[in-house]
Each structure stands twice: as C-alpha cells, then as structure tokens.
Scaffold this motif. Sequence first.
Motif, short mmCIF file in Angstrom:
data_model
loop_
_atom_site.label_atom_id
_atom_site.label_comp_id
_atom_site.label_asym_id
_atom_site.label_seq_id
_atom_site.Cartn_x
_atom_site.Cartn_y
_atom_site.Cartn_z
N GLN A 60 32.50 63.95 17.50
CA GLN A 60 32.13 62.54 17.62
C GLN A 60 33.35 61.68 17.34
N LEU A 61 33.64 60.80 18.27
CA LEU A 61 34.80 59.91 18.14
C LEU A 61 34.44 58.73 17.25
N MET A 97 35.60 58.85 26.47
CA MET A 97 34.61 59.19 25.47
C MET A 97 34.06 57.94 24.79
N GLN A 98 32.78 57.99 24.48
CA GLN A 98 32.14 56.89 23.78
C GLN A 98 32.24 57.12 22.27
N THR A 99 32.38 56.06 21.52
CA THR A 99 32.40 56.18 20.06
C THR A 99 30.97 56.37 19.54
N ASN A 100 30.87 56.96 18.36
CA ASN A 100 29.58 57.16 17.67
C ASN A 100 28.57 57.90 18.53
N GLN A 125 28.27 68.36 27.20
CA GLN A 125 27.01 67.62 27.19
C GLN A 125 27.16 66.46 26.22
N GLY A 126 26.84 65.25 26.71
CA GLY A 126 27.00 64.05 25.91
C GLY A 126 27.59 62.94 26.74
N GLY A 127 27.36 61.70 26.35
CA GLY A 127 27.86 60.59 27.14
C GLY A 127 27.22 60.58 28.51
#
Length: 285
Positions: free
Chosen positions: A115-116, A192-195, A221-223
């Motif tokens: 997680q960014l 990439m998205q934060t949180n 997987q994500g975002g």
Amino acid sequence: MKNLLALSLIISFTVLLSACSVSQENSPWLLIDNFEQQTLSGWQNADTQNNTKPYVAKPQITEIRLDNDTVKNNHYLIKKPAKDGVIGNRKALSIKTLPEPVPVGDTYTFYTRIQLESFPNNHAFGISNLTPAQVKDAGYNAFEPTLRVTDKFESNGFKNDGTLMVKIDSDNKYRQYSKVQNFREGRSANPMQTNTWYQIWYVVNNSRTEQGGQSYDVYLQGGEFTKQTLVYKDAAFRMKRELALISFVANTNTGSHKKPYGNGGLAYDDLYMSKGINLTNPTKR
C-alpha cells in the motif's frame, strides 16, 4: 448424560483443531512474514549510504503498525527512507532470509500486498540470491526479480509517474524498468493509488538463462484491476547470477541533497512463497 455430552464436545473440538492443523500443514504457501507477531523477527535493517546532514544515525523508519481498520486487527510493515524533512539516506535496506531457498532450475510464486502511503516516493523490493551481509554491500545490485514504485526524476530528466514497474533488459541506462500493463486496454497500467492495498503475485523462473529462466511474470489485483490480472510477462532478473534465491529485500532512498525524492512510505503485508505456479490467495484458506 452430562459426561457424555462433555466428552462429545471435547472430541468435536479436538477434531476441529486437528482439521485446522492439517489444513495449515498442507498449504502450499510458506509464510515469509505477515507481521502479526508484532516484532521484526529475522529482519535486518541497514542504512548503507547514509549521507544525512545533520547526521542521523539510523534514519530509516521500518516498523510494524496496526491497520486503520481495527476490527480486522491487522498489522503491517511500513517502510520509509527517513522522517519527513530528512534527506540524504540513499540506501535504506530491509532483508529477511526466505523460509526455503529457490534452487536453480525451479519456479516459485511469491505473494506480497503493498500500500502506497504518499508521493513523492522511491521504493524497490524483490528477491535476492545474496546473504544479508552481501546485500548490504551490493545495494540495488542485490536484486534479481525486482518491483519498483517511484515517481522520481531519472538522471536524464525523465519523470516517472508512480506506476508499478518491473526490471527489463535494456541497453539504455535510463530505461531499465518498464511499467506494468493493462493488456486488455492496450496501454500501460495507471499510476498506483495511495491508501489502496494491491495484491501482487510474481512467478519467478530461476532456471538458467539459456533455458529461458532468470525471468518473472507479474499478476496484480487492486486499483484499476478488480480481479487478479496478468500485467507483465517475462520481466528480467537484474543480475542473472544463476544462484539459489535466498532473501527478500526492500530498498528505498530519499535521493541526494541536490535532487531529493521525498520520504513517501510503502506498506508491506502478507509475504508468502509457494513452489511452482500458484495463483491462489494465501490469506484465504
């Protein structure tokens, strides 16, 4: 009757525990760390190019924190090159020996959640065939399979945009990484998205180069990827030493005093490995 009922409950509970134990023992996934013990057991941290001014003895932040969703009571590792405002820590390393080596000739799947925290950011993580002492000497050259999160400027002025990246073979010293792809839409993946937690599966082929190895495929997987998706095929090992892979390594830096990158953190959780190609989720059994 009461004695029989109590005996029945004990037997049922014992059977349940036995079934759980067998399920865990039979899992193909080996735990590297999920940080639920809340101590960094087996990890080594080192700031091997500490140019902070004024000098800070141990500038990196590498600590276990509790997820904001306290209902889940989940702990994770946060890694930052230094506190906000501190620059000049050029190699903030964290190293852990794998629970078993990946021999030359074998394929293993690694699973990691990240997680960014924020941009600006400059992180790399992956797998090495060097011991912790050797990693500290080698720095970025310790990596073989490498994943990179950064929005830094390269030395030639090119600005990265924060898209997850993989290592590639390239004669251009400023193009040593490639963004992961959204193959369905025929474009690079979004930054990439934060949180936002991302799940990453990287399938690592540790065969010799002449046998098509020293490469890895990445699933995400994500975002924008709501389901597990192949986002890169045949990324390249960094050094291709053709040795057994033995360490998980994370490296980050603040950049130089003249061109600082910033101190954005990256959170890690649920580090696992499994022999062969295994695209299941080790956290769901």
